[in-house]
Design an enzyme around this catalytic site. Sequence first.
Site, short mmCIF file in Angstrom:
data_model
loop_
_atom_site.label_atom_id
_atom_site.label_comp_id
_atom_site.label_asym_id
_atom_site.label_seq_id
_atom_site.Cartn_x
_atom_site.Cartn_y
_atom_site.Cartn_z
N SER A 59 29.93 37.43 55.33
CA SER A 59 30.32 36.08 54.92
C SER A 59 31.82 35.89 55.04
CB SER A 59 29.87 35.83 53.47
OG SER A 59 30.74 36.51 52.58
N TRP A 75 22.32 50.54 46.49
CA TRP A 75 21.35 51.53 46.97
C TRP A 75 22.06 52.87 47.18
CZ3 TRP A 75 21.06 54.57 51.32
CH2 TRP A 75 19.82 55.20 51.58
N HIS A 95 25.13 50.63 54.03
CA HIS A 95 25.20 49.67 55.14
C HIS A 95 24.48 50.23 56.38
CE1 HIS A 95 27.64 47.11 52.78
NE2 HIS A 95 28.73 47.84 52.82
N TRP A 101 35.66 39.22 53.67
CA TRP A 101 36.96 39.77 54.07
C TRP A 101 37.73 40.29 52.87
CZ3 TRP A 101 37.42 40.51 59.10
CH2 TRP A 101 36.76 39.65 59.98
N ARG A 138 29.25 53.79 49.95
CA ARG A 138 28.65 52.47 50.26
C ARG A 138 28.31 52.35 51.75
NH1 ARG A 138 29.16 48.26 46.90
NH2 ARG A 138 29.50 46.83 48.64
N GLY A 145 25.22 48.45 48.85
CA GLY A 145 26.18 49.25 48.07
C GLY A 145 25.49 49.91 46.89
N ASP A 185 20.99 41.84 50.53
CA ASP A 185 21.89 42.30 49.46
C ASP A 185 21.42 43.63 48.88
OD1 ASP A 185 24.05 42.17 47.79
OD2 ASP A 185 23.10 40.84 46.34
N LEU A 204 11.02 35.61 69.31
CA LEU A 204 11.84 35.38 68.10
C LEU A 204 13.27 34.97 68.44
CD1 LEU A 204 12.05 35.91 64.95
CD2 LEU A 204 12.94 38.15 65.59
C1 FPP Z 1 25.23 43.18 51.03
O1 FPP Z 1 25.17 44.39 50.32
C2 FPP Z 1 25.31 43.42 52.44
C3 FPP Z 1 26.38 43.07 53.24
C4 FPP Z 1 27.59 42.40 52.77
C5 FPP Z 1 26.37 43.37 54.65
C6 FPP Z 1 25.03 43.31 55.32
C7 FPP Z 1 25.12 44.18 56.48
C8 FPP Z 1 24.14 44.95 57.00
C9 FPP Z 1 22.73 44.90 56.54
C10 FPP Z 1 24.41 45.88 58.09
C11 FPP Z 1 25.24 45.38 59.24
C12 FPP Z 1 24.69 44.21 59.93
C13 FPP Z 1 24.49 44.11 61.28
C14 FPP Z 1 24.12 42.78 61.87
C15 FPP Z 1 24.60 45.26 62.16
P1 FPP Z 1 26.35 44.72 49.34
O2 FPP Z 1 27.31 45.59 50.03
O3 FPP Z 1 26.92 43.46 48.79
O4 FPP Z 1 25.57 45.51 48.23
P2 FPP Z 1 25.87 45.51 46.68
O5 FPP Z 1 25.62 44.10 46.19
O6 FPP Z 1 24.87 46.47 46.16
O7 FPP Z 1 27.29 45.98 46.51
#
Ligand code: FPP
Length: 244
Positions: free
Chosen positions: A64, A24, A36, A68, A32, A22, A19, A130
């Site tokens: 998750s 960061w 990612h 969507w 955002r 965004g 988490d 792993l």
């Molecule tokens: C949460 O941060 C992160 C996600 C919903 C997506 C996680 C995805 C990745 C790390 C990259 C893609 C994955 C693969 C397997 C290639 P957030 O967007 O909710 O951040 P925020 O809470 O600061 O808004």
Amino acid sequence: MSASLGQDCTPRHVAIIMDGNGRWATQRGLPRSAGHRQGVEALRRTVRAASGMGIGVLTLYSFSTENWARPQAEVRFLLELLRRFIRTDVADLHKSNVRIMIIGDRDGLETSLRSMFEEAEALTRDNTALKLVIAFNYGSRQEITRAVQALAQKVAEGRIAPADITPAVIGNHLDTAGLPDPDLLIRTGGEQRVSNYLLWQCAYTEFVFLPEYWPEFDAASLARAIDIFRARDRRFGGLKAQTA
Ligand code: FPP
């Protein structure tokens, strides 16, 4: 000291909620999507670190069932990142003896994405280092619901009796069948919730919440979380082991 799993108390299964991508990015005045992208770099670092530490299973929450609901452009970007990751990284992961598994609901996903998942899983099926488990279109309540439906179907067909349904049988009908339960769940980004992640599997998991955003996560962060885990006293509902 009792979080013991093997001599050095290394968790066999680490699950992570990645988490803070965004936030960061926003903090740095970036879109955002940049967060990612850096998140994928953190993911690569973490897979390398976990392999080096002898962790058996690493389960990462990449998307998750609730994600969507994000703006369409962000959803598209996350899907494209995953496709790109599979295209560019699977060969190296295979060389490193990493087995790739994908959990979550595949129904309704594009056929091409499902094929990518199947090919990555088939290629790495016999790898013994792993296990990298990517949770995509994953929601724990949905996973449990699918398991209950499958079991209800078996009961309706007379293949099993209701009394045959035990916790072990339910576990074997989840996407994580055959994997040990997580010993340690790490969530980055400062929030302290489980967000529909591995609810059944985390019955006795130790939770570690870290303040850093996912793009900042590295081998030292993983080591720190494991140190916190090692200091925990895991009793699994029993009593602390008595010392004479
Ligand atoms: C949460 O941060 C992160 C996600 C919903 C997506 C996680 C995805 C990745 C790390 C990259 C893609 C994955 C693969 C397997 C290639 P957030 O967007 O909710 O951040 P925020 O809470 O600061 O808004």
